[in-house]
Scaffold this motif. Structure first.
Motif, mmCIF file in Angstrom:
data_model
loop_
_atom_site.group_PDB
_atom_site.id
_atom_site.type_symbol
_atom_site.label_atom_id
_atom_site.label_comp_id
_atom_site.label_asym_id
_atom_site.label_seq_id
_atom_site.Cartn_x
_atom_site.Cartn_y
_atom_site.Cartn_z
ATOM 1 N N UNK A 91 0.924 -1.399 -0.102
ATOM 2 C CA UNK A 91 -0.143 0.051 -0.132
ATOM 3 C C UNK A 91 0.798 1.280 -0.109
ATOM 4 N N UNK A 92 2.192 1.248 0.296
ATOM 5 C CA UNK A 92 3.117 2.577 0.393
ATOM 6 C C UNK A 92 3.552 2.539 -0.927
ATOM 7 N N UNK A 93 3.446 1.660 -1.585
ATOM 8 C CA UNK A 93 4.407 1.723 -3.174
ATOM 9 C C UNK A 93 3.547 2.731 -3.862
ATOM 10 N N UNK B 134 6.938 3.444 9.286
ATOM 11 C CA UNK B 134 6.740 4.397 8.613
ATOM 12 C C UNK B 134 5.992 4.555 7.329
ATOM 13 N N UNK B 135 6.022 3.138 6.640
ATOM 14 C CA UNK B 135 5.080 2.967 5.366
ATOM 15 C C UNK B 135 3.706 2.809 5.882
ATOM 16 N N UNK B 136 3.291 2.325 6.944
ATOM 17 C CA UNK B 136 2.138 2.304 7.593
ATOM 18 C C UNK B 136 1.526 3.707 7.524
ATOM 19 N N UNK B 137 2.227 4.779 8.293
ATOM 20 C CA UNK B 137 2.000 5.896 8.549
ATOM 21 C C UNK B 137 1.846 6.598 7.234
ATOM 22 N N UNK B 138 2.459 6.366 6.015
ATOM 23 C CA UNK B 138 2.425 7.260 5.041
ATOM 24 C C UNK B 138 0.981 6.445 4.283
ATOM 25 N N UNK B 139 0.715 5.354 4.197
ATOM 26 C CA UNK B 139 -0.292 4.953 3.726
ATOM 27 C C UNK B 139 -1.624 5.510 4.382
ATOM 28 N N UNK B 140 -1.635 5.353 5.706
ATOM 29 C CA UNK B 140 -2.733 5.913 6.491
ATOM 30 C C UNK B 140 -2.928 7.501 5.930
ATOM 31 N N UNK B 141 -1.830 8.048 6.180
ATOM 32 C CA UNK B 141 -1.870 9.613 5.633
ATOM 33 C C UNK B 141 -2.674 9.765 4.192
ATOM 34 N N UNK B 142 -2.504 8.773 3.314
ATOM 35 C CA UNK B 142 -3.060 8.793 1.928
ATOM 36 C C UNK B 142 -4.518 8.375 1.664
ATOM 37 N N UNK B 143 -4.890 7.773 2.842
ATOM 38 C CA UNK B 143 -6.300 7.537 2.924
ATOM 39 C C UNK B 143 -6.702 5.852 3.440
ATOM 40 N N UNK B 144 -5.688 4.971 3.424
ATOM 41 C CA UNK B 144 -5.878 3.808 4.061
ATOM 42 C C UNK B 144 -6.698 3.818 5.196
ATOM 43 N N UNK B 145 -7.590 2.851 5.030
ATOM 44 C CA UNK B 145 -8.704 2.712 6.372
ATOM 45 C C UNK B 145 -7.913 1.955 7.495
#
Length: 325
Positions: free
Chosen positions: A149-151, A176-187
């Motif tokens: 999801x962070x790609x 760090x990738x989890x935070x980025x994905x959530x910032x971009x809208x991941x539930x």
């Protein structure tokens, strides 16, 4: 003198060579583009390593870019020199200062979208368009799993899913990738290095599992993806980052709940000019309206293509990477 990346044998990043060449004149129905930015994608690595065969060696590399039309061939009516354009599917050779390709593979680039954004968005963004809007038409309230999801593709999918009102569960490899994905809208996100993906999906969905799973990883996640599906769910396998899926036993699909599997590709969905234009309109609309922001995380010079590909293969990148000629 124009420059391009080419390879004379398949292998690692070291086979890529920066060479000079004389761009040819476009023939009928073709255009020549002076690239301003070039997209870097996993499919480029597949061609370089030989997973996907090329027609002949030495070969150019890359299918995605954005720039300015420099010359047009006979019978080209929709484009003229000076037009800002982008492309995602065409003959290999985008890793170059200049590229000649069929006019039907090129789209006018709206003024609000920059060259680097377009080069980073065309292949990945159109991929997300057909994944979420065509292969499985995601609706508001839907919950589904999306690997990596962070790609580059994943971050676009996170944003597009949120814009649709859907709940994307994204797998990632670090906090760090989890935070980025959530910032971009991941539930929700699942760090697969620390958590059991199947168990976490079961918790998040209260046992219902997912009607769809999107998997660009391939071999390493095949069984996990199947186990995350609800009965009669759809596994969308659209990449081979960890290697191709082989030796599939179709009876497994029955055993795990009468599951469906598809292996789509952009060329199969943007197979007519009309479909290609409609998909581009959909993508450009969400970009211009700021529903999808293209994260160009890294920029490399054309001669650094090998280094950029290695970082991508090692999963040490987030967002999109572009080459600047």
């Amino acid at each position: 003198m124009a420059k391009r990346i080419e390879f004379s044998q398949t292998g690692g990043p070291e086979v890529l060579e920066l060479s000079e060449f004389e761009p040819r004149e476009p023939q009928a129905h073709e255009v020549r583009i002076a690239n301003r930015a070039i997209g870097l994608n996993f499919i480029d690595i597949y061609f370089r390593t030989g997973l996907y065969p090329v027609s002949e060696l030495p070969s150019g590399l890359g299918t995605e870019g954005a720039g300015v039309i420099e010359a047009v061939g006979e019978e080209v009516e929709d484009f003229k020199p000076g037009d800002r354009v982008a492309y995602a599917v065409g003959p290999l050779g985008a890793y170059a200062t200049h590229h000649v390709l069929p006019a039907e593979k090129v789209i006018q680039l709206p003024d609000p979208i920059g060259f680097d954004q377009a080069a980073a968005a065309m292949l990945k963004g159109l991929t997300v368009q057909y994944l979420l809007r065509q292969v499985h038409d995601v609706k508001a309230g839907d919950t589904f799993l999306f690997h990596a999801a962070a790609g580059g593709v994943g971050l676009i999918a996170c944003q597009w899913a949120k814009a649709l009102g859907a709940r994307l569960i994204g797998t990632v490899s670090s906090p760090q990738k989890a935070e980025l994905a959530q910032r971009c809208g991941a539930w929700a996100t699942i760090n697969y290095t620390e958590e059991n993906v199947v168990e976490r999906v079961r918790e998040l969905t209260e046992g219902a599992m997912c009607p769809a799973v999107y998997d660009s990883v391939g071999r390493d996640t095949w069984e996990t993806s199947l186990d995350c599906l609800a009965p009669r769910g759809l596994l969308v396998s659209f990449g081979n980052a960890s290697g191709p899926v082989e030796g599939v036993n179709l009876a497994t699909l029955n055993k795990k709940g009468s599951l469906f599997v598809t292996r789509p590709g952009l060329a199969g969905y943007a197979d007519t000019r009309e479909r290609f234009e409609a998909m581009c309109r959909d993508l450009f609309e969400v970009m211009i309206n700021d529903r999808v922001h293209i994260n160009v995380a890294r920029r490399f010079r054309l001669g650094e293509a090998g280094e950029a590909q290695q970082l991508l293969a090692d999963r040490r990148t987030t967002g999109s990477t572009v080459l600047i000629p």
